[in-house]
Design a protein around this motif. Structure first.
Motif, mmCIF file in Angstrom:
data_model
loop_
_atom_site.group_PDB
_atom_site.id
_atom_site.type_symbol
_atom_site.label_atom_id
_atom_site.label_comp_id
_atom_site.label_asym_id
_atom_site.label_seq_id
_atom_site.Cartn_x
_atom_site.Cartn_y
_atom_site.Cartn_z
ATOM 1 N N ARG A 94 0.824 -1.215 0.000
ATOM 2 C CA ARG A 94 0.000 0.000 0.000
ATOM 3 C C ARG A 94 0.857 1.264 0.000
ATOM 4 O O ARG A 94 0.438 2.304 -0.536
ATOM 5 N N ARG A 95 2.024 1.200 0.581
ATOM 6 C CA ARG A 95 2.917 2.361 0.558
ATOM 7 C C ARG A 95 3.557 2.541 -0.818
ATOM 8 O O ARG A 95 3.829 3.666 -1.247
ATOM 9 N N ALA A 96 3.791 1.416 -1.510
ATOM 10 C CA ALA A 96 4.440 1.495 -2.818
ATOM 11 C C ALA A 96 3.487 1.960 -3.917
ATOM 12 O O ALA A 96 3.904 2.648 -4.860
ATOM 13 N N ILE A 97 2.225 1.597 -3.817
ATOM 14 C CA ILE A 97 1.287 1.886 -4.903
ATOM 15 C C ILE A 97 1.178 3.376 -5.223
ATOM 16 O O ILE A 97 1.230 3.761 -6.410
ATOM 17 N N PRO A 98 1.021 4.282 -4.238
ATOM 18 C CA PRO A 98 0.922 5.700 -4.597
ATOM 19 C C PRO A 98 2.157 6.230 -5.331
ATOM 20 O O PRO A 98 2.036 7.076 -6.229
ATOM 21 N N VAL A 99 3.324 5.747 -4.976
ATOM 22 C CA VAL A 99 4.556 6.160 -5.660
ATOM 23 C C VAL A 99 4.506 5.705 -7.110
ATOM 24 O O VAL A 99 4.810 6.464 -8.040
ATOM 25 N N MET A 100 4.115 4.460 -7.317
ATOM 26 C CA MET A 100 4.036 3.922 -8.673
ATOM 27 C C MET A 100 2.918 4.584 -9.476
ATOM 28 O O MET A 100 3.068 4.836 -10.684
ATOM 29 N N ARG A 101 1.800 4.905 -8.831
ATOM 30 C CA ARG A 101 0.712 5.603 -9.522
ATOM 31 C C ARG A 101 1.192 6.956 -10.035
ATOM 32 O O ARG A 101 0.893 7.361 -11.169
ATOM 33 N N ALA A 102 1.922 7.667 -9.197
ATOM 34 C CA ALA A 102 2.410 8.994 -9.585
ATOM 35 C C ALA A 102 3.380 8.902 -10.765
ATOM 36 O O ALA A 102 3.426 9.802 -11.613
ATOM 37 N N GLN A 103 4.151 7.821 -10.824
ATOM 38 C CA GLN A 103 5.084 7.607 -11.931
ATOM 39 C C GLN A 103 4.356 7.166 -13.200
ATOM 40 O O GLN A 103 4.835 7.384 -14.314
ATOM 41 N N GLY A 104 3.225 6.444 -12.997
ATOM 42 C CA GLY A 104 2.501 5.853 -14.118
ATOM 43 C C GLY A 104 2.984 4.465 -14.476
ATOM 44 O O GLY A 104 2.573 3.905 -15.493
ATOM 45 N N TYR A 105 3.815 3.874 -13.630
ATOM 46 C CA TYR A 105 4.331 2.527 -13.905
ATOM 47 C C TYR A 105 4.915 1.930 -12.632
ATOM 48 O O TYR A 105 5.223 2.650 -11.663
ATOM 49 N N GLY A 106 5.085 0.611 -12.669
ATOM 50 C CA GLY A 106 5.714 -0.089 -11.552
ATOM 51 C C GLY A 106 5.380 -1.574 -11.614
ATOM 52 O O GLY A 106 4.465 -1.991 -12.336
ATOM 53 N N ARG A 107 6.136 -2.352 -10.876
ATOM 54 C CA ARG A 107 5.898 -3.797 -10.793
ATOM 55 C C ARG A 107 5.944 -4.237 -9.332
ATOM 56 O O ARG A 107 6.902 -3.932 -8.616
ATOM 57 N N ILE A 108 4.891 -4.920 -8.926
ATOM 58 C CA ILE A 108 4.828 -5.500 -7.589
ATOM 59 C C ILE A 108 4.954 -7.010 -7.778
ATOM 60 O O ILE A 108 4.057 -7.647 -8.339
ATOM 61 N N VAL A 109 6.074 -7.551 -7.353
ATOM 62 C CA VAL A 109 6.350 -8.977 -7.534
ATOM 63 C C VAL A 109 6.232 -9.666 -6.180
ATOM 64 O O VAL A 109 6.879 -9.267 -5.210
ATOM 65 N N GLN A 110 5.387 -10.696 -6.135
ATOM 66 C CA GLN A 110 5.127 -11.408 -4.895
ATOM 67 C C GLN A 110 5.786 -12.790 -4.966
ATOM 68 O O GLN A 110 5.496 -13.566 -5.874
ATOM 69 N N ASN A 111 6.646 -13.088 -4.014
ATOM 70 C CA ASN A 111 7.276 -14.405 -3.980
ATOM 71 C C ASN A 111 6.360 -15.368 -3.232
ATOM 72 O O ASN A 111 6.362 -15.430 -2.017
ATOM 73 N N SER A 112 5.576 -16.111 -3.984
ATOM 74 C CA SER A 112 4.643 -17.066 -3.396
ATOM 75 C C SER A 112 5.346 -18.406 -3.230
ATOM 76 O O SER A 112 6.489 -18.461 -2.779
ATOM 77 N N SER A 113 4.701 -19.492 -3.614
ATOM 78 C CA SER A 113 5.272 -20.825 -3.382
ATOM 79 C C SER A 113 4.405 -21.860 -4.070
ATOM 80 O O SER A 113 3.215 -21.627 -4.327
ATOM 81 N N VAL A 114 4.988 -23.022 -4.316
ATOM 82 C CA VAL A 114 4.173 -24.154 -4.753
ATOM 83 C C VAL A 114 3.093 -24.433 -3.710
ATOM 84 O O VAL A 114 2.000 -24.914 -4.033
ATOM 85 N N LEU A 115 3.362 -24.072 -2.447
ATOM 86 C CA LEU A 115 2.384 -24.272 -1.373
ATOM 87 C C LEU A 115 1.312 -23.186 -1.365
ATOM 88 O O LEU A 115 0.435 -23.194 -0.495
ATOM 89 N N GLY A 116 1.362 -22.269 -2.306
ATOM 90 C CA GLY A 116 0.251 -21.365 -2.546
ATOM 91 C C GLY A 116 -0.686 -21.917 -3.611
ATOM 92 O O GLY A 116 -1.734 -21.318 -3.883
ATOM 93 N N LEU A 117 -0.292 -23.033 -4.203
ATOM 94 C CA LEU A 117 -1.090 -23.673 -5.252
ATOM 95 C C LEU A 117 -1.734 -24.965 -4.768
ATOM 96 O O LEU A 117 -2.852 -25.294 -5.157
#
Length: 274
Positions: free
Chosen positions: A114-137
C-alpha cells in the motif's frame, strides 16, 4: 535512468541472491532485512540497505521512507519476499502463532504494498512482484499455517492485479518449488517457540517420524539454488508484458497441472505422500 527496486528478506537465500544479481545488472537495489546485524552485513556486500520487519509496522514505515530517500523518490519495482514458516499439524498451531505468521507473511506485505502503490501511480508505472510458493497452489499436511499465508497471497495478488489494470502497475506472482534456503532452520525456531508437541494428541506421530522430518527433511528431496528464482525474477521485471504467474522448478509446474486436472480427493492422496 537507473531502475530501482526494493527487495525484502535479503539476509540470505532468495532475497540476498536477487539483490546481488540485480545490482550487478545495473539496478538501483535497496535490500532490506529484519535485523540490524543483517543490514550491516548486506551493506558490507556493497548494497544499499534499510531495516524492515514485516511484523513491525513502524519499521515498515521507516524502512520504506528511507528506501525512497535512497532512490530519490522513485520505485520501479517492489519484490515482496521475506517470509517464514511455522510447521506442524494445524490442530497444534496456537492462534497466537498463526496470527504472527499471518502478520509477517500477509499483513506486512499488504502494508508495504500500500505504501508502494501511490509512488508507482504517480510515476505511471511499476511492478509489484510477490514471492509465493508451490504451497500457494496446493496444500500439504504439516505445513498448514504457511500454506494459509501463501494461499492468501495468491488471492490477494489476483485481486490487486485486476484492480490495478490500466494503471501501468503490474502485479506478478513467482511460484518457487523447493529452494535451498534457511527456511527449515528458521521454521525449527518457530516450531520450538509455538508448538507444544508433547501435549499433542499426535505426540506418538511426532516421536515416530514428524520430528525427524522437521529437523532433517525428506531424504532425497531435490532442492534448487536461489539463483533459479532470481532468473525468473529478472524475466518478470524485464518482460514488456509480464505474465500473472511464473513457475520455478518442475515441482511447481507439475502442481499447477495437477490442481487443474485432478479431483480434490485424488490430489489429496498424492500430496499426502510428499
Amino acid at each position: 535512468m537507473t531502475r530501482t527496486i526494493l527487495i525484502t528478506g535479503c539476509s540470505s537465500g532468495i532475497g540476498r541472491d536477487a539483490a546481488l544479481k540485480l545490482s550487478r545488472l545495473g539496478w538501483g537495489v535497496v535490500a532490506s532485512a529484519r535485523s540490524a546485524a543483517d543490514v550491516d552485513r548486506l551493506r558490507g556486500d556493497g548494497l544499499k540497505t534499510v531495516r524492515l520487519d514485516y511484523a513491525d509496522e513502524a519499521s515498515i514505515a521507516e524502512g520504506f521512507e528511507e528506501a525512497l530517500g535512497i532512490t530519490g523518490g522513485r520505485l520501479d519495482a517492489l519484490f515482496n519476499n521475506g517470509a517464514h514458516a511455522l510447521p506442524g499439524p494445524l490442530e497444534d498451531i496456537p492462534s497466537a502463532g498463526l496470527r504472527a505468521q499471518l502478520e509477517a507473511n500477509v499483513i506486512g506485505w499488504h502494508d508495504l504494498t500500500r505504501r508502494a502503490i501511490p509512488v508507482m501511480r504517480a510515476q505511471g508505472y511499476g511492478r509489484i512482484v510477490q514471492n509465493s510458493s508451490v504451497l500457494g497452489l496446493v496444500g500439504v499436511k504439516w505445513r498448514g499455517a504457511y500454506v494459509a499465508t501463501k494461499f492468501a497471497i495468491e488471492g490477494y495478488s489476483d485481486v490487486l492485479r485486476q484492480e490495478l489494470a490500466g494503471s501501468g502497475i503490474h502485479v506478478i506472482l513467482i511460484e518457487p518449488g523447493p529452494i535451498a534456503t534457511k527456511m527449515r532452520e528458521n521454521a525449527i525456531r518457530q516450531f520450538e517457540r509455538w508448538v507444544d508437541w508433547e501435549s499433542s494428541a499426535r505426540a506418538e506421530e511426532y516421536r515416530a517420524g514428524l520430528l525427524e522430518k522437521l529437523y532433517k527433511g525428506s531424504a532425497g528431496k531435490t532442492q534448487h539454488p536461489p539463483a533459479a528464482v532470481t532468473r525468473v525474477l529478472v524475466r518478470a521485471l524485464e518482460a514488456r508484458r509480464p505474465a500473472a504467474r511464473y513457475p520455478v522448478t518442475p515441482n511447481t509446474t507439475a502442481a499447477m497441472a495437477l490442481r487443474r486436472l485432478l479431483p480434490a480427493r485424488l490430489l489429496d492422496r498424492l500430496l499426502s505422500r510428499a
